[in-house]
Design a protein around this motif. Structure first.
Motif, PDB file in Angstrom:
ATOM      1  N   GLY A 303     -10.400  -6.967 -15.100  1.00 49.44           N
ATOM      2  CA  GLY A 303     -11.542  -6.465 -14.454  1.00 49.44           C
ATOM      3  C   GLY A 303     -11.970  -5.096 -14.787  1.00 49.44           C
ATOM      4  O   GLY A 303     -11.538  -4.389 -15.590  1.00 49.44           O
ATOM      5  N   HIS A 304     -12.908  -4.723 -13.761  1.00 50.66           N
ATOM      6  CA  HIS A 304     -13.800  -3.288 -14.417  1.00 50.66           C
ATOM      7  C   HIS A 304     -12.971  -2.066 -14.304  1.00 50.66           C
ATOM      8  O   HIS A 304     -13.256  -1.123 -15.015  1.00 50.66           O
ATOM      9  N   ARG A 305     -11.622  -2.114 -13.499  1.00 48.02           N
ATOM     10  CA  ARG A 305     -10.835  -1.014 -13.395  1.00 48.02           C
ATOM     11  C   ARG A 305      -9.989  -0.937 -14.753  1.00 48.02           C
ATOM     12  O   ARG A 305      -9.531   0.224 -14.825  1.00 48.02           O
ATOM     13  N   MET A 306     -10.033  -1.716 -15.595  1.00 43.11           N
ATOM     14  CA  MET A 306      -9.256  -1.526 -16.861  1.00 43.11           C
ATOM     15  C   MET A 306     -10.112  -0.973 -17.975  1.00 43.11           C
ATOM     16  O   MET A 306     -11.234  -1.471 -18.143  1.00 43.11           O
ATOM     17  N   GLY A 307      -9.576   0.201 -18.534  1.00 41.39           N
ATOM     18  CA  GLY A 307     -10.443   0.873 -19.547  1.00 41.39           C
ATOM     19  C   GLY A 307     -10.547  -0.013 -20.812  1.00 41.39           C
ATOM     20  O   GLY A 307      -9.932  -0.936 -20.932  1.00 41.39           O
ATOM     21  N   ARG A 308     -11.176   0.844 -21.625  1.00 42.06           N
ATOM     22  CA  ARG A 308     -11.573  -0.155 -22.755  1.00 42.06           C
ATOM     23  C   ARG A 308     -10.387  -0.241 -23.791  1.00 42.06           C
ATOM     24  O   ARG A 308     -10.354  -0.923 -24.360  1.00 42.06           O
ATOM     25  N   ARG A 309      -9.724   1.037 -23.920  1.00 41.99           N
ATOM     26  CA  ARG A 309      -8.374   1.028 -24.526  1.00 41.99           C
ATOM     27  C   ARG A 309      -7.498   0.022 -24.269  1.00 41.99           C
ATOM     28  O   ARG A 309      -6.904  -0.732 -25.169  1.00 41.99           O
ATOM     29  N   GLN A 310      -7.283  -0.176 -22.851  1.00 38.86           N
ATOM     30  CA  GLN A 310      -6.402  -0.985 -22.360  1.00 38.86           C
ATOM     31  C   GLN A 310      -7.005  -2.499 -22.878  1.00 38.86           C
ATOM     32  O   GLN A 310      -6.141  -3.533 -23.238  1.00 38.86           O
ATOM     33  N   GLU A 312      -8.727  -3.317 -25.288  1.00 39.83           N
ATOM     34  CA  GLU A 312      -8.509  -3.539 -26.765  1.00 39.83           C
ATOM     35  C   GLU A 312      -6.900  -3.820 -27.122  1.00 39.83           C
ATOM     36  O   GLU A 312      -6.749  -4.733 -27.979  1.00 39.83           O
ATOM     37  N   GLN A 313      -6.209  -3.290 -26.053  1.00 39.77           N
ATOM     38  CA  GLN A 313      -4.773  -3.327 -26.494  1.00 39.77           C
ATOM     39  C   GLN A 313      -4.307  -4.881 -26.181  1.00 39.77           C
ATOM     40  O   GLN A 313      -3.627  -5.675 -26.894  1.00 39.77           O
ATOM     41  N   TRP A 314      -4.662  -5.581 -25.253  1.00 41.85           N
ATOM     42  CA  TRP A 314      -4.656  -6.797 -24.633  1.00 41.85           C
ATOM     43  C   TRP A 314      -5.319  -7.805 -25.650  1.00 41.85           C
ATOM     44  O   TRP A 314      -4.735  -8.877 -26.110  1.00 41.85           O
ATOM     45  N   GLN A 315      -6.482  -7.464 -26.055  1.00 41.44           N
ATOM     46  CA  GLN A 315      -7.191  -8.286 -26.995  1.00 41.44           C
ATOM     47  C   GLN A 315      -6.480  -8.446 -28.252  1.00 41.44           C
ATOM     48  O   GLN A 315      -6.405  -9.197 -29.024  1.00 41.44           O
ATOM     49  N   ALA A 316      -5.682  -7.374 -28.866  1.00 36.88           N
ATOM     50  CA  ALA A 316      -5.091  -7.310 -30.026  1.00 36.88           C
ATOM     51  C   ALA A 316      -3.996  -8.263 -30.068  1.00 36.88           C
ATOM     52  O   ALA A 316      -3.602  -8.932 -30.821  1.00 36.88           O
ATOM     53  N   ALA A 317      -3.194  -8.311 -28.765  1.00 36.25           N
ATOM     54  CA  ALA A 317      -2.194  -9.216 -28.591  1.00 36.25           C
ATOM     55  C   ALA A 317      -2.800 -10.790 -28.567  1.00 36.25           C
ATOM     56  O   ALA A 317      -2.276 -11.740 -29.274  1.00 36.25           O
ATOM     57  N   VAL A 318      -3.793 -11.090 -27.907  1.00 39.37           N
ATOM     58  CA  VAL A 318      -4.348 -12.401 -28.198  1.00 39.37           C
ATOM     59  C   VAL A 318      -4.823 -12.636 -29.628  1.00 39.37           C
ATOM     60  O   VAL A 318      -4.309 -13.760 -30.117  1.00 39.37           O
ATOM     61  N   ASP A 319      -5.316 -12.006 -30.346  1.00 42.99           N
ATOM     62  CA  ASP A 319      -5.659 -11.862 -31.667  1.00 42.99           C
ATOM     63  C   ASP A 319      -4.618 -12.099 -32.623  1.00 42.99           C
ATOM     64  O   ASP A 319      -4.597 -13.124 -33.720  1.00 42.99           O
ATOM     65  N   ARG A 320      -3.351 -11.487 -32.233  1.00 39.34           N
ATOM     66  CA  ARG A 320      -2.267 -11.609 -33.129  1.00 39.34           C
ATOM     67  C   ARG A 320      -1.575 -12.927 -32.728  1.00 39.34           C
ATOM     68  O   ARG A 320      -1.188 -13.782 -33.844  1.00 39.34           O
ATOM     69  N   ALA A 321      -1.573 -13.715 -31.540  1.00 40.05           N
ATOM     70  CA  ALA A 321      -1.298 -15.205 -31.389  1.00 40.05           C
ATOM     71  C   ALA A 321      -2.361 -16.135 -31.982  1.00 40.05           C
ATOM     72  O   ALA A 321      -1.900 -17.042 -32.636  1.00 40.05           O
ATOM     73  N   LYS A 322      -3.373 -15.786 -32.162  1.00 39.59           N
ATOM     74  CA  LYS A 322      -4.497 -16.504 -32.777  1.00 39.59           C
ATOM     75  C   LYS A 322      -4.132 -16.563 -34.336  1.00 39.59           C
ATOM     76  O   LYS A 322      -4.395 -17.727 -35.019  1.00 39.59           O
ATOM     77  N   ALA A 323      -3.732 -15.525 -34.763  1.00 39.85           N
ATOM     78  CA  ALA A 323      -3.386 -15.581 -36.270  1.00 39.85           C
ATOM     79  C   ALA A 323      -2.236 -16.159 -36.636  1.00 39.85           C
ATOM     80  O   ALA A 323      -1.705 -16.306 -37.775  1.00 39.85           O
ATOM     81  N   ILE A 324      -1.215 -16.505 -35.914  1.00 40.13           N
ATOM     82  CA  ILE A 324       0.100 -17.145 -36.203  1.00 40.13           C
ATOM     83  C   ILE A 324      -0.140 -18.373 -36.666  1.00 40.13           C
ATOM     84  O   ILE A 324      -0.867 -19.125 -36.339  1.00 40.13           O
ATOM     85  N   PRO A 325       0.421 -18.736 -37.834  1.00 39.46           N
ATOM     86  CA  PRO A 325       0.296 -20.075 -38.398  1.00 39.46           C
ATOM     87  C   PRO A 325       0.959 -21.065 -37.665  1.00 39.46           C
ATOM     88  O   PRO A 325       1.784 -20.950 -37.018  1.00 39.46           O
ATOM     89  N   ASP A 326       0.188 -22.302 -37.952  1.00 39.74           N
ATOM     90  CA  ASP A 326       0.558 -23.558 -37.055  1.00 39.74           C
ATOM     91  C   ASP A 326       2.120 -23.694 -36.970  1.00 39.74           C
ATOM     92  O   ASP A 326       2.576 -24.125 -35.970  1.00 39.74           O
ATOM     93  N   VAL A 327       2.735 -23.706 -38.078  1.00 39.46           N
ATOM     94  CA  VAL A 327       4.026 -24.147 -38.208  1.00 39.46           C
ATOM     95  C   VAL A 327       4.982 -23.189 -37.226  1.00 39.46           C
ATOM     96  O   VAL A 327       6.064 -23.576 -36.838  1.00 39.46           O
TER      97      VAL A 327
END
Length: 429
Positions: A303-310, A312-327
């Protein structure tokens, strides 16, 4: 005369070991008496090596069992380390030790080697005690003793009240024990937790002996004392609350990545992982697979209490998971090393399902006859494993050997083998 006996004499209260009350009430005559202050007052907190050396000498010179307890900061700090250790022994009194100031208590543990340690729910405290060098060789678990003796309520407060007739102070068990300095009311509570533990042990020993269960209890206590430290959990991220909603492998990868990121942050900051990011937020992100930090911010838990830097930190984790090869994506579920879930038995093996049904009913009846919880009579997982893969020749000897192989104690083998032999002979459709 023990502490409880002296206090009881001073208040005209007679303490008894007594039988477990059938109605869940007290087995002591008269109204329970509040225990408001430790007998010798609140002892000073030991936080330096010189004071610790004096405590070690005093407890080494004491007599009889030693009551031991530990306070953690679950829900506040990372991990399960001890933030206060309480001990009491006849001839030594009560000691409150700060493991932050005295992180190595191995000398105290060695001084008490061979002495019986009395703990309540020992398996909860032993891991954090082991971390600071305190490992008992002999123990008595008052909670487990209460279970085996058939007491309906086995919390420390309930046991002290029903067996000894005293009411312990409540309300500080879930506080942040990493707080420094520790407030006086918390220290009073901590000291009182070990005030009557040895008296409770003595009364429960008499009751177990009266019921013919004392040797059973000793075998259980020995098993706890001799058990090796548990193996680290495999894939602990799979225990995230709400995981049953996550079905796709890519979503599982997001849970894993967010969980591991959260764990690193929590460990670095020494705070409970739940204070960094809630499980519900992790699952929400996994189900939604947000495209960017803006989309992530719209999800519950970000929510709104979470800063931009935080964000981006969590979104980076989501993006890493998205980039993992299917296998390389994690597989749903965990590798099953034992029998399948019982609900699947009827389809997979009707005969095994029939054996399990008969075994559960027989164990339940025996536990009721012996007046103890089924799980203390024999581990449910052990029953499942024996029913899924019974011995080729079903008799008392083969079933007993199978139970021993799964870690059952001799008393359990003696009690349970006969009913399991009968249950394993049931024919399924």
């Amino acid at each position: 005369m023990t502490d409880a006996q002296e206090t009881a004499a001073a208040t005209s209260l007679r303490t008894t070991g007594g039988a477990p009350p059938d109605d869940g009430g007290s087995s002591v005559e008269g109204a329970p008496i509040p225990l408001l202050e430790p007998r010798e007052g609140i002892p000073p907190v030991i936080a330096d090596e010189a004071s610790l050396a004096e405590v070690i000498a005093a407890f080494a010179a004491g007599s009889g069992p030693v009551a031991v307890d530990a306070e953690r900061a679950s829900g506040y700090r990372y991990g399960q380390r001890a933030y206060l250790v309480q001990l009491r022994r006849e001839g030594a009194g009560t000691a409150l030790i700060d493991p932050v100031g005295c992180p190595d208590l191995s000398a105290l543990g060695e001084a008490l080697s061979g002495v019986e340690w009395v703990l309540h729910a020992a398996t909860q405290d032993l891991p954090c005690l082991r971390e600071i060098g305190m490992v008992p060789t002999v123990l008595f678990d008052t909670e487990l003793a209460g279970r085996l003796a058939g007491f309906p309520r086995v919390g420390l407060g309930a046991m002290v009240e029903s067996v000894l007739g005293f009411v312990l102070e409540k309300g500080h068990s879930a506080v942040d024990w990493s707080t420094r300095p520790l407030p006086e009311p918390w220290l009073r509570y901590a000291a009182l937790d070990v005030e009557l533990l040895v008296d409770l042990r003595d009364a429960l020993e008499k009751e177990l002996d009266r019921q013919g269960k004392l040797e059973w209890a000793r075998q259980e206590f020995d098993a706890i004392a001799s058990a090796p430290p548990p193996e680290p959990r495999k894939d602990p991220w799979r225990r995230t609350s709400g995981m049953h909603k996550v079905r796709r492998r890519r979503q599982l990868a997001v849970v894993r990545e967010l969980w591991q990121t959260r764990d690193r942050i929590a460990q670095r900051r020494d705070v409970s992982p739940g204070k960094v990011l809630g499980d519900a937020a992790i699952v929400e992100a996994a189900l939604s697979l947000p495209a960017n930090a803006h989309a992530l911010a719209a999800l519950n838990g970000f929510g709104h209490r979470m800063g931009r830097r935080q964000l981006e930190q969590w979104q980076a984790a989501v993006d890493r998971a998205k980039a993992i090869p299917d296998v390389q994506l994690p597989q749903p579920g965990q590798a099953v090393t034992g029998p399948p879930p019982p609900r699947a038995w009827a389809d997979k093996d009707p005969a095994a399902a029939a054996r399990l049904s008969a075994a559960r009913a027989a164990v339940s009846a025996l536990a009721e006859e012996l007046n103890m919880p089924q799980e203390n009579l024999i581990a449910p997982d052990t029953v499942r494993r024996v029913c899924w893969e019974p011995p080729k020749v079903v008799d008392a000897e083969s079933v007993g050997a199978a139970l021993v192989g799964y870690g059952a104690r001799p008393w359990q083998v003696e009690q349970v083998s006969p009913v399991l032999v009968e249950a394993l002979s049931v024919k399924g459709a």
